[in-house]
Scaffold this motif. Structure first.
Motif, PDB file in Angstrom:
ATOM      1  N   SER A 151     -68.311  79.276 -47.120  1.00 31.67           N
ATOM      2  CA  SER A 151     -67.428  79.567 -46.147  1.00 31.67           C
ATOM      3  C   SER A 151     -67.119  81.105 -45.801  1.00 31.67           C
ATOM      4  N   ILE A 152     -66.685  81.682 -46.945  1.00 30.95           N
ATOM      5  CA  ILE A 152     -66.388  82.953 -46.938  1.00 30.95           C
ATOM      6  C   ILE A 152     -67.629  83.640 -46.569  1.00 30.95           C
ATOM      7  N   SER A 153     -68.850  83.403 -47.179  1.00 25.82           N
ATOM      8  CA  SER A 153     -70.022  84.290 -46.968  1.00 25.82           C
ATOM      9  C   SER A 153     -70.268  84.124 -45.339  1.00 25.82           C
ATOM     10  N   LEU A 154     -70.223  82.817 -44.808  1.00 31.52           N
ATOM     11  CA  LEU A 154     -70.617  82.470 -43.345  1.00 31.52           C
ATOM     12  C   LEU A 154     -69.600  83.064 -42.531  1.00 31.52           C
ATOM     13  N   ILE A 155     -68.230  83.405 -42.872  1.00 34.11           N
ATOM     14  CA  ILE A 155     -67.540  84.249 -42.218  1.00 34.11           C
ATOM     15  C   ILE A 155     -67.745  85.588 -42.151  1.00 34.11           C
ATOM     16  N   PHE A 156     -68.259  86.301 -43.109  1.00 33.99           N
ATOM     17  CA  PHE A 156     -68.545  87.744 -43.261  1.00 33.99           C
ATOM     18  C   PHE A 156     -69.909  88.003 -42.536  1.00 33.99           C
TER      19      PHE A 156
END
Length: 184
Positions: A151-156
């Motif tokens: 999720s963090i990768s997708l947000i960034f």
């Protein structure tokens, strides 16, 4: 005392303006933003296999059925105790033992990230007994990252794809264990 507007509408979280919107995906409304309850069925572990334990549940069509009923083994104990029925439960989605964290993130995590990036609050929540697979699902491993790193990768990636925008991120992680809240 509960208050409602004269139109009788449900109060909504205000949406921030995110600039360009993907009009192909539905805009969040009270009808399509909801709590999804999903179950991940983990495979039997090495100890369970070695001691010849059986899977007590069968699953299909997002429904789970109790198939191994311990009180059926001994007819004498069944007569002494109150008769118990097998249980079945229905969920929004059941992830089978062969499904990995990527499958779960594609179904659950991407929806939450999409709505978060449109200005809504989002939450991914794992609940279950010890050894149920919560940590693996949330954190994952190097070869199969969990919901948080994906999720963090997708947000960034979303932020990177919109260089003309400025973002403020606020993230909280916490654990509730034995009724004690730990800020992670």
């Amino acid at each position: 005392m509960s208050r409602s507007s004269s139109k009788g509408s449900v109060p909504r979280t205000p949406r921030s303006s995110l600039g360009k919107r993907d009009i192909s995906s539905p805009q969040p409304t009270s009808q399509n933003v909801r709590v999804n309850v999903c179950v991940r069925v983990r495979p039997l572990n090495a100890l369970e296999k070695r001691t010849k334990q059986v899977d007590a549940w069968s699953y299909g069509n997002d429904e789970i059925f109790q198939t191994y009923i311990p009180w059926d083994k001994d007819k004498e104990s069944k007569r002494k105790s109150k008769k118990k029925e097998a249980m079945n439960f229905r969920f929004d989605k059941i992830f089978l033992p062969e499904e990995n964290n990527e499958d779960i993130h594609d179904y659950v995590g991407t929806k939450v990230v999409d709505f978060v990036m449109k200005g809504y609050h989002g939450c991914l929540f794992a609940y279950g007994q010890t050894s149920a697979g919560k940590t693996h699902t949330i954190h994952g491993a190097k070869q199969d990252p969990g919901l948080i790193p994906r999720s963090i990768s997708l947000i960034f990636k979303y932020i990177e794809d919109q260089p003309d925008r400025e973002f403020v991120l606020r993230v909280s992680f916490f654990e509730i264990y034995n009724e004690i809240v730990n800020d992670l």
